[in-house]
Write a protein that holds these residues in place. Structure first.
Motif, PDB file in Angstrom:
ATOM      1  N   ILE A 119      -7.482  23.508  16.222  1.00  0.00           N
ATOM      2  CA  ILE A 119      -7.814  22.184  15.676  1.00  0.00           C
ATOM      3  C   ILE A 119      -6.938  21.864  14.475  1.00  0.00           C
ATOM      4  O   ILE A 119      -6.396  20.756  14.359  1.00  0.00           O
ATOM      5  CB  ILE A 119      -9.311  22.119  15.302  1.00  0.00           C
ATOM      6  N   GLU A 120      -6.779  22.811  13.589  1.00  0.00           N
ATOM      7  CA  GLU A 120      -5.967  22.603  12.385  1.00  0.00           C
ATOM      8  C   GLU A 120      -4.523  22.255  12.740  1.00  0.00           C
ATOM      9  O   GLU A 120      -3.932  21.335  12.166  1.00  0.00           O
ATOM     10  CB  GLU A 120      -6.013  23.869  11.527  1.00  0.00           C
ATOM     11  N   ILE A 121      -3.953  22.971  13.712  1.00  0.00           N
ATOM     12  CA  ILE A 121      -2.556  22.752  14.108  1.00  0.00           C
ATOM     13  C   ILE A 121      -2.369  21.364  14.722  1.00  0.00           C
ATOM     14  O   ILE A 121      -1.458  20.615  14.348  1.00  0.00           O
ATOM     15  CB  ILE A 121      -2.108  23.842  15.096  1.00  0.00           C
ATOM     16  N   LEU A 122      -3.243  20.992  15.670  1.00  0.00           N
ATOM     17  CA  LEU A 122      -3.071  19.714  16.363  1.00  0.00           C
ATOM     18  C   LEU A 122      -3.365  18.524  15.444  1.00  0.00           C
ATOM     19  O   LEU A 122      -2.709  17.486  15.541  1.00  0.00           O
ATOM     20  CB  LEU A 122      -3.949  19.669  17.609  1.00  0.00           C
ATOM     21  N   LEU A 123      -4.335  18.684  14.545  1.00  0.00           N
ATOM     22  CA  LEU A 123      -4.601  17.606  13.583  1.00  0.00           C
ATOM     23  C   LEU A 123      -3.385  17.353  12.696  1.00  0.00           C
ATOM     24  O   LEU A 123      -3.044  16.204  12.390  1.00  0.00           O
ATOM     25  CB  LEU A 123      -5.811  17.945  12.719  1.00  0.00           C
ATOM     26  N   ALA A 124      -2.714  18.421  12.284  1.00  0.00           N
ATOM     27  CA  ALA A 124      -1.528  18.282  11.428  1.00  0.00           C
ATOM     28  C   ALA A 124      -0.412  17.537  12.149  1.00  0.00           C
ATOM     29  O   ALA A 124       0.396  16.840  11.514  1.00  0.00           O
ATOM     30  CB  ALA A 124      -1.041  19.655  10.985  1.00  0.00           C
ATOM     31  N   LEU A 125      -0.362  17.653  13.465  1.00  0.00           N
ATOM     32  CA  LEU A 125       0.677  16.977  14.245  1.00  0.00           C
ATOM     33  C   LEU A 125       0.383  15.496  14.460  1.00  0.00           C
ATOM     34  O   LEU A 125       1.235  14.758  14.949  1.00  0.00           O
ATOM     35  CB  LEU A 125       0.819  17.650  15.623  1.00  0.00           C
ATOM     36  N   MET A 126      -0.830  15.061  14.102  1.00  0.00           N
ATOM     37  CA  MET A 126      -1.248  13.690  14.399  1.00  0.00           C
ATOM     38  C   MET A 126      -1.499  12.865  13.142  1.00  0.00           C
ATOM     39  O   MET A 126      -2.195  11.852  13.186  1.00  0.00           O
ATOM     40  CB  MET A 126      -2.511  13.724  15.264  1.00  0.00           C
ATOM     41  N   ARG A 127      -0.921  13.276  12.020  1.00  0.00           N
ATOM     42  CA  ARG A 127      -1.174  12.558  10.777  1.00  0.00           C
ATOM     43  C   ARG A 127      -0.537  11.173  10.750  1.00  0.00           C
ATOM     44  O   ARG A 127      -1.075  10.240  10.166  1.00  0.00           O
ATOM     45  CB  ARG A 127      -0.656  13.393   9.596  1.00  0.00           C
ATOM     46  N   ASP A 128       0.640  11.028  11.373  1.00  0.00           N
ATOM     47  CA  ASP A 128       1.331   9.736  11.356  1.00  0.00           C
ATOM     48  C   ASP A 128       0.660   8.751  12.308  1.00  0.00           C
ATOM     49  O   ASP A 128       0.188   9.118  13.388  1.00  0.00           O
ATOM     50  CB  ASP A 128       2.797   9.909  11.766  1.00  0.00           C
ATOM     51  N   ASP A 129       0.680   7.472  11.921  1.00  0.00           N
ATOM     52  CA  ASP A 129       0.018   6.436  12.718  1.00  0.00           C
ATOM     53  C   ASP A 129       0.657   6.263  14.090  1.00  0.00           C
ATOM     54  O   ASP A 129      -0.010   5.855  15.043  1.00  0.00           O
ATOM     55  CB  ASP A 129       0.042   5.100  11.964  1.00  0.00           C
ATOM     56  N   HIS A 130       1.967   6.536  14.197  1.00  0.00           N
ATOM     57  CA  HIS A 130       2.656   6.290  15.469  1.00  0.00           C
ATOM     58  C   HIS A 130       2.456   7.421  16.473  1.00  0.00           C
ATOM     59  O   HIS A 130       2.939   7.334  17.603  1.00  0.00           O
ATOM     60  CB  HIS A 130       4.153   6.071  15.226  1.00  0.00           C
ATOM     61  N   ILE A 131       1.754   8.485  16.065  1.00  0.00           N
ATOM     62  CA  ILE A 131       1.468   9.590  16.975  1.00  0.00           C
ATOM     63  C   ILE A 131       0.103   9.357  17.625  1.00  0.00           C
ATOM     64  O   ILE A 131      -0.906   9.226  16.937  1.00  0.00           O
ATOM     65  CB  ILE A 131       1.465  10.944  16.241  1.00  0.00           C
ATOM     66  N   GLY A 132       0.082   9.310  18.960  1.00  0.00           N
ATOM     67  CA  GLY A 132      -1.167   9.043  19.668  1.00  0.00           C
ATOM     68  C   GLY A 132      -1.860  10.286  20.180  1.00  0.00           C
ATOM     69  O   GLY A 132      -3.066  10.269  20.447  1.00  0.00           O
ATOM     70  N   ALA A 133      -1.107  11.368  20.344  1.00  0.00           N
ATOM     71  CA  ALA A 133      -1.682  12.604  20.877  1.00  0.00           C
ATOM     72  C   ALA A 133      -0.797  13.770  20.470  1.00  0.00           C
ATOM     73  O   ALA A 133       0.330  13.578  19.998  1.00  0.00           O
ATOM     74  CB  ALA A 133      -1.814  12.537  22.395  1.00  0.00           C
ATOM     75  N   ALA A 134      -1.309  14.969  20.658  1.00  0.00           N
ATOM     76  CA  ALA A 134      -0.542  16.182  20.363  1.00  0.00           C
ATOM     77  C   ALA A 134      -1.017  17.278  21.309  1.00  0.00           C
ATOM     78  O   ALA A 134      -2.162  17.270  21.767  1.00  0.00           O
ATOM     79  CB  ALA A 134      -0.731  16.610  18.914  1.00  0.00           C
ATOM     80  N   HIS A 189       1.975   4.039  25.204  1.00  0.00           N
ATOM     81  CA  HIS A 189       1.661   3.270  23.992  1.00  0.00           C
ATOM     82  C   HIS A 189       2.286   3.850  22.726  1.00  0.00           C
ATOM     83  O   HIS A 189       2.628   3.099  21.812  1.00  0.00           O
ATOM     84  CB  HIS A 189       0.137   3.237  23.772  1.00  0.00           C
ATOM     85  N   ALA A 190       2.361   5.184  22.651  1.00  0.00           N
ATOM     86  CA  ALA A 190       2.718   5.820  21.378  1.00  0.00           C
ATOM     87  C   ALA A 190       3.452   7.129  21.642  1.00  0.00           C
ATOM     88  O   ALA A 190       3.630   7.549  22.782  1.00  0.00           O
ATOM     89  CB  ALA A 190       1.448   6.078  20.560  1.00  0.00           C
ATOM     90  N   ARG A 191       3.860   7.778  20.557  1.00  0.00           N
ATOM     91  CA  ARG A 191       4.523   9.073  20.667  1.00  0.00           C
ATOM     92  C   ARG A 191       3.487  10.176  20.851  1.00  0.00           C
ATOM     93  O   ARG A 191       2.367  10.082  20.353  1.00  0.00           O
ATOM     94  CB  ARG A 191       5.349   9.354  19.408  1.00  0.00           C
TER      95      ARG A 191
END
Length: 289
Positions: free
Chosen positions: A79-94, A176-178
């Motif tokens: 959870i910690e790793i994937l949340l860190a990858l999704m901090r930017d608004d243009h990221i929709g998933a990880a 829709h997003a990155r």
């Protein structure tokens, strides 16, 4: 493995799709001591895999949704790793990779990315932005190794039966997003003989004798056509129609969405549909002749 997470989930939504073992009792016992909210829903009647995931997704309250297959073991920092990858608004998933293991968690010596040929070259293209085009080739986003923002839920739902739920989510989000990814393994993907899909074998480089195998295959196909042209072309036509149906469903959904956003993805789908339709027309013409 959920309780051991370095960043605990805010909630756990469990949809039981008519299990006939002790699943519900085990989850209720877990809920009694879990350090987060656990909600249990029992389906009646049974919904099947896609619609069960759809129901669970619809019941989630959080901003980011993690899919959790019942038979996998999450690594502690998932959870910690994937949340860190999704901090930017243009990221929709990880998403991340997953270690393929046996039922007793013995490593099999390869990962899920090895089985779907998500090699360094493809990862480079994916990271550069060619995400939808790479996903059209085959799915590299395993649901239990991924997370996505709940804001995409209206576009994702309902999940069509023609697509596996995680493949569909990855396609719609990437339109829709990155989608960000990590090369770290975020879970153990258990193989126990009862998997709905399971992992295949690792993709191997083409061996020197592969051209001979292709020649043998083509010779076999030529002989099959010679013996029964109608059966040969009917089989090819059925295969193409099996590819056309899900692609048509994807096109219909994209047409309902904001074209200023999903336009590039729509163009790729139209191109693929044109290619498949042309192949279908060629075979139908050969059958008539």
């Amino acid at each position: 493995s959920l309780v051991r997470q370095t960043r605990l989930p805010n909630e756990l939504v469990v949809c039981d799709d008519g299990s006939d073992d002790q699943t519900v009792a085990i989850v209720r016992a877990f809920a009694a001591s879990a350090p987060f909210e656990v909600r249990i829903v029992q389906n009646d009647p049974r919904l099947g895999c896609n619609k069960n995931f759809e129901k669970a997704i619809s019941l989630c309250n959080g901003d980011i949704i993690f899919l959790c297959d019942h038979d996998d073991v999450w690594h502690e920092q998932k959870i910690e790793i994937l949340l860190a990858l999704m901090r930017d608004d243009h990221i929709g998933a990880a998403f991340g990779d997953a270690d393929v293991v046996l039922s007793d968690l013995t490593p099999r010596g390869f990962t899920l990315w090895d089985t779907c040929n998500f090699n360094p070259e493809r990862r480079k293209r994916f990271a550069a932005g060619a995400q939808f085009s790479e996903l059209i080739i085959n799915n590299v986003v395993q649901g239990a190794a991924a997370a996505f923002k709940s804001s995409f839920r209206p576009a994702i739902m309902p999940i069509p039966l023609e697509w596996q739920h995680d493949y569909w989510i990855a396609l719609i989000v990437s339109a829709h997003a990155r989608i960000n990814f990590t090369e770290r393994c975020v879970l153990d993907y258990r193989q126990h003989g009862g998997n709905l899909i399971g992992a295949g074998l690792p993709h191997r480089p083409r061996p020197p004798w592969m051209p001979f195998r292709r020649l043998r295959h083509r010779t076999g196909q030529w002989l099959k056509k010679l013996r029964s042209p109608t059966a040969y072309y009917n089989e090819r036509l059925a295969n193409i129609r099996r590819e056309l149906q899900p692609m048509s469903v994807l096109r219909e959904r994209l047409m309902l969405l904001d074209q200023s956003t999903v336009g590039p993805a729509m163009s790729l789908v139209e191109k693929e549909l044109t290619r498949l339709t042309r192949r279908q027309e060629i075979i139908e013409d050969k059958m008539r002749r």
